[in-house]
Design a protein around this motif. Structure first.
Motif, PDB file in Angstrom:
ATOM      1  N   ARG A  11     -30.992  70.060  54.677  1.00 18.33           N
ATOM      2  CA  ARG A  11     -32.398  69.931  55.059  1.00 18.33           C
ATOM      3  C   ARG A  11     -33.009  68.681  54.431  1.00 18.33           C
ATOM      4  NH1 ARG A  11     -34.189  75.329  53.327  1.00 18.33           N
ATOM      5  NH2 ARG A  11     -33.781  76.354  55.298  1.00 18.33           N
ATOM      6  N   THR A  19     -28.684  90.032  50.018  1.00 17.18           N
ATOM      7  CA  THR A  19     -27.437  90.316  50.743  1.00 17.18           C
ATOM      8  C   THR A  19     -26.290  90.602  49.791  1.00 17.18           C
ATOM      9  OG1 THR A  19     -28.098  88.746  52.457  1.00 17.18           O
ATOM     10  CG2 THR A  19     -25.802  89.415  52.446  1.00 17.18           C
ATOM     11  N   HIS A  20     -26.135  89.763  48.779  1.00 13.82           N
ATOM     12  CA  HIS A  20     -24.910  89.811  47.967  1.00 13.82           C
ATOM     13  C   HIS A  20     -25.016  90.655  46.698  1.00 13.82           C
ATOM     14  CE1 HIS A  20     -23.090  86.884  50.570  1.00 13.82           C
ATOM     15  NE2 HIS A  20     -24.057  86.026  50.373  1.00 13.82           N
ATOM     16  N   GLU A  46     -30.354  85.402  50.037  1.00 19.74           N
ATOM     17  CA  GLU A  46     -28.915  85.568  49.763  1.00 19.74           C
ATOM     18  C   GLU A  46     -28.691  86.616  48.676  1.00 19.74           C
ATOM     19  OE1 GLU A  46     -26.061  83.786  51.149  1.00 19.74           O
ATOM     20  OE2 GLU A  46     -27.579  83.407  52.666  1.00 19.74           O
ATOM     21  N   VAL A  47     -29.543  86.603  47.651  1.00 19.69           N
ATOM     22  CA  VAL A  47     -29.398  87.567  46.553  1.00 19.69           C
ATOM     23  C   VAL A  47     -29.520  88.992  47.090  1.00 19.69           C
ATOM     24  CG1 VAL A  47     -30.432  88.439  44.401  1.00 19.69           C
ATOM     25  CG2 VAL A  47     -30.161  85.974  44.748  1.00 19.69           C
ATOM     26  N   ALA A  95     -38.667  76.427  50.469  1.00 21.77           N
ATOM     27  CA  ALA A  95     -37.700  76.938  51.455  1.00 21.77           C
ATOM     28  C   ALA A  95     -36.392  77.307  50.771  1.00 21.77           C
ATOM     29  CB  ALA A  95     -37.451  75.897  52.541  1.00 21.77           C
ATOM     30  N   ALA A  96     -35.988  76.491  49.800  1.00 20.42           N
ATOM     31  CA  ALA A  96     -34.747  76.772  49.077  1.00 20.42           C
ATOM     32  C   ALA A  96     -34.863  78.087  48.314  1.00 20.42           C
ATOM     33  CB  ALA A  96     -34.412  75.631  48.118  1.00 20.42           C
ATOM     34  N   MET A  97     -36.006  78.340  47.681  1.00 18.72           N
ATOM     35  CA  MET A  97     -36.183  79.582  46.931  1.00 18.72           C
ATOM     36  C   MET A  97     -36.196  80.791  47.868  1.00 18.72           C
ATOM     37  SD  MET A  97     -35.955  78.462  43.996  1.00 18.72           S
ATOM     38  CE  MET A  97     -36.074  80.051  43.180  1.00 18.72           C
ATOM     39  N   LEU A 123     -30.823  75.760  41.634  1.00 17.31           N
ATOM     40  CA  LEU A 123     -30.546  76.739  42.679  1.00 17.31           C
ATOM     41  C   LEU A 123     -29.203  77.414  42.439  1.00 17.31           C
ATOM     42  CD1 LEU A 123     -31.397  74.611  45.867  1.00 17.31           C
ATOM     43  CD2 LEU A 123     -32.905  76.235  44.729  1.00 17.31           C
ATOM     44  N   PHE A 124     -29.019  78.573  43.052  1.00 20.82           N
ATOM     45  CA  PHE A 124     -27.704  79.221  43.125  1.00 20.82           C
ATOM     46  C   PHE A 124     -27.574  79.836  44.508  1.00 20.82           C
ATOM     47  CE2 PHE A 124     -29.147  83.641  42.370  1.00 20.82           C
ATOM     48  CZ  PHE A 124     -30.389  83.419  41.774  1.00 20.82           C
ATOM     49  N   GLU A 125     -26.410  80.467  44.801  1.00 21.06           N
ATOM     50  CA  GLU A 125     -26.054  80.968  46.144  1.00 21.06           C
ATOM     51  C   GLU A 125     -25.676  79.783  47.038  1.00 21.06           C
ATOM     52  OE1 GLU A 125     -25.284  83.736  47.337  1.00 21.06           O
ATOM     53  OE2 GLU A 125     -25.979  85.052  45.719  1.00 21.06           O
ATOM     54  N   GLU A 157     -38.457  72.666  48.268  1.00 22.72           N
ATOM     55  CA  GLU A 157     -38.196  73.557  47.131  1.00 22.72           C
ATOM     56  C   GLU A 157     -38.529  75.001  47.472  1.00 22.72           C
ATOM     57  OE1 GLU A 157     -38.824  70.213  43.652  1.00 22.72           O
ATOM     58  OE2 GLU A 157     -39.774  72.175  43.436  1.00 22.72           O
ATOM     59  N   LEU A 177     -35.145  70.961  40.004  1.00 20.77           N
ATOM     60  CA  LEU A 177     -34.871  72.136  40.845  1.00 20.77           C
ATOM     61  C   LEU A 177     -33.483  72.682  40.534  1.00 20.77           C
ATOM     62  CD1 LEU A 177     -35.793  73.936  43.246  1.00 20.77           C
ATOM     63  CD2 LEU A 177     -34.591  72.333  44.740  1.00 20.77           C
ATOM     64  N   ASP A 237     -34.483  80.959  50.632  1.00 25.67           N
ATOM     65  CA  ASP A 237     -33.063  81.137  50.967  1.00 25.67           C
ATOM     66  C   ASP A 237     -32.292  81.786  49.815  1.00 25.67           C
ATOM     67  OD1 ASP A 237     -32.586  78.035  52.890  1.00 25.67           O
ATOM     68  OD2 ASP A 237     -33.220  80.046  53.512  1.00 25.67           O
ATOM     69  N   VAL A 238     -32.532  81.323  48.588  1.00 26.85           N
ATOM     70  CA  VAL A 238     -31.809  81.864  47.427  1.00 26.85           C
ATOM     71  C   VAL A 238     -32.006  83.380  47.337  1.00 26.85           C
ATOM     72  CG1 VAL A 238     -31.803  81.972  44.887  1.00 26.85           C
ATOM     73  CG2 VAL A 238     -31.787  79.754  46.042  1.00 26.85           C
ATOM     74  N   TRP A 239     -33.257  83.833  47.366  1.00 27.98           N
ATOM     75  CA  TRP A 239     -33.511  85.265  47.155  1.00 27.98           C
ATOM     76  C   TRP A 239     -33.192  86.114  48.387  1.00 27.98           C
ATOM     77  CZ3 TRP A 239     -33.624  87.385  42.489  1.00 27.98           C
ATOM     78  CH2 TRP A 239     -33.731  86.478  41.423  1.00 27.98           C
ATOM     79  N   ALA A 247     -27.504  78.898  50.338  1.00 28.93           N
ATOM     80  CA  ALA A 247     -28.876  78.415  50.105  1.00 28.93           C
ATOM     81  C   ALA A 247     -28.826  76.963  49.624  1.00 28.93           C
ATOM     82  CB  ALA A 247     -29.581  79.294  49.078  1.00 28.93           C
TER      83      ALA A 247
END
Lengths: 214, 234
Positions: A76, B121-122, B118-119, B110-112, A64-66, B108, A62, B114-116, A69
């Motif tokens: 979690r 927003t920023h 944030e994207v 949920a993380a994706m 990730l970025f941000e 995994e 996996l 959250d990532v997009w 997040a």
């Protein structure tokens, strides 16, 4: 396999992720990314963070970025009480104050840090007084809201510390290094709250990492 | 017996009380919440805030949103502000087997999401919204001329962002994976106004995967319904 964080701890966004890893006691490795040679824009890094920023993060397959997040993923995964998922009103409070951190605190602070620390220390220039003042005014409005909130509750989301509070620490640490640290004297509850966060062992450990890479 | 019946009725009414959203339907952040309410089929009431009359600075609104912004939200005793926090509360409250738009049961996924989120927003919103401001909001609501320099700079930023989205959406049907999610809904209002209220909607023609993703989203009943109210062309 240890989780990997790509970037330098002196970056507020990297530090945010590191404190979460410390909070859950995870095994991790910090892989430095050298901005001065454009490493953040090379193909290897943009494969992890297509916007060429830090941090990026890897846990097995996996990627990730941000930072917010990544932080939530780490908390979690370890069922941390810092996000209160499973409790409808409490998790909403954490989300709300984390968004406040991102929109009302981090935005003016990013400008103030750039103007008061980055420009003189790394770019050899002088800051723009008008820009600084404009953002200090925004910060004051934010602190007024925080003062009212923290006079009723020990922490932002309620009487429990959460990701919303911890998310502030890297930027708050840098605020104390600018000439505007004395602003906090006008907001006594905010001042106590920041001191409380910075005294937390996990935060102190990451602050040392930030100092070492500055 | 009568007392029990009264309690039961009160409880039922309380359970069925619509949630309240405070703010104008035209606001992108209000729309962010409304799209989620529509998607989960929740019963809600939209209470407008009179911006020209400084309704957002009045004590009753500041009690709900201390920054004097919109939206604010009320569900019984729960009062919230910040549109993404409100939207997540709604999606969690009304979550079901069929409607899981945050995927918090899967690390995994949920993380994706959250990532997009944030994207948006920023990266996405900061690139597209100045174009909407300059081409529509400032001329229409403030009588100011369009600053073409700002528009041109924002278009260059938007192209870079859309290139990244194009690559990403060539691999997945939606932003967080092959399932629609909160991450996609976050893009609705900003994109809608870019398409509806600026002369640059054809920018998306250069990014066929992004265009297809957008048209797919706009075919959803929730977005058709809200778009009809938001359209600047009426």
């Amino acid at each position: 396999m240890a989780m990997k964080v790509y970037g330098l701890p002196m970056s507020t966004n990297v530090a945010r992720v590191l404190v979460c890893l410390e909070e859950v006691g995870a095994q991790y490795e910090v892989v430095p990314i050298n901005f001065s040679i454009g490493e953040h824009k090379n193909m290897e890094h943009t494969a992890r963070n297509p916007f060429g920023q830090v941090p990026s993060f890897q846990d097995g397959d996996l990627i990730l970025f941000e930072s917010r997040a990544i932080s939530k993923y780490i908390l979690r995964k370890n069922q941390s009480e810092l996000v209160k998922e499973g409790d409808l009103p409490d998790s909403a409070m954490v989300d709300m104050w984390l968004d406040v951190e991102s929109h009302q605190f981090d935005r003016p602070m990013a400008v103030i840090i750039h103007q008061c620390l980055i420009i003189p220390m790394y770019l050899g220039g002088e800051n723009d007084g008008n820009v600084v003042e404009e953002n200090v005014e925004k910060l004051k409005k934010t602190f007024e809201v925080y003062e009212a909130r923290l006079s009723k509750f020990k922490y932002l989301a309620g009487d429990f510390i959460s990701l919303a509070d911890l998310s502030h620490f890297p930027t708050a640490y840098y605020l104390l290094a600018t000439p505007h640290a004395s602003l906090l004297d006008n907001y006594p509850h905010v001042k106590v709250w920041i001191a409380d966060i910075l005294a937390r062992p996990t935060v102190k450990k990451v602050v040392e990492m930030m100092k070492a890479t500055a | 017996m009568l007392r029990l019946a009264t309690i039961a009725t009160t409880l039922t009414r309380k359970l069925m009380a619509p949630v309240k959203v405070f703010g104008p339907a035209a606001s992108t952040n209000v729309a962010r919440v409304l799209v989620c309410l529509e998607e989960v089929g929740a019963d809600y009431e939209l209470v407008d805030i009179d911006f020209p009359g400084k309704g957002h600075k009045r004590p009753d609104h500041l009690a709900r949103n201390p920054f004097g912004q919109v939206p604010a939200f009320q569900d019984g005793d729960v009062i919230l502000f910040e549109s993404r926090a409100i939207a997540k509360y709604v999606l969690r409250k009304y979550k079901s087997e069929q409607l899981d738009l945050l995927r918090e049961g899967n690390l995994e996924e949920a993380a994706m999401v959250d990532v997009w989120t944030e994207v948006e927003t920023h990266q996405y919103h900061p690139a597209l919204s100045p174009i909407v401001l300059e081409c529509f909001i400032y001329p229409t609501l403030r009588g100011l001329p369009t600053n073409q320099k700002v528009v041109d700079e924002s278009l260059e930023k938007a192209k870079k962002v859309l290139e990244i989205y194009e690559t990403h959406l060539s691999k997945h049907k939606y932003l967080a994976g092959d399932f629609v999610s909160f991450a996609d809904f976050n893009h609705f209002a900003c994109t809608f106004y870019f398409m509806d209220a600026t002369p640059y909607s054809n920018l998306f023609d250069s990014y066929p995967y992004v265009k297809a993703w957008w048209e797919n989203l706009m075919s959803r009943p929730s977005m058709k319904k809200l778009g009809a109210n938001m359209s600047t062309r009426n």
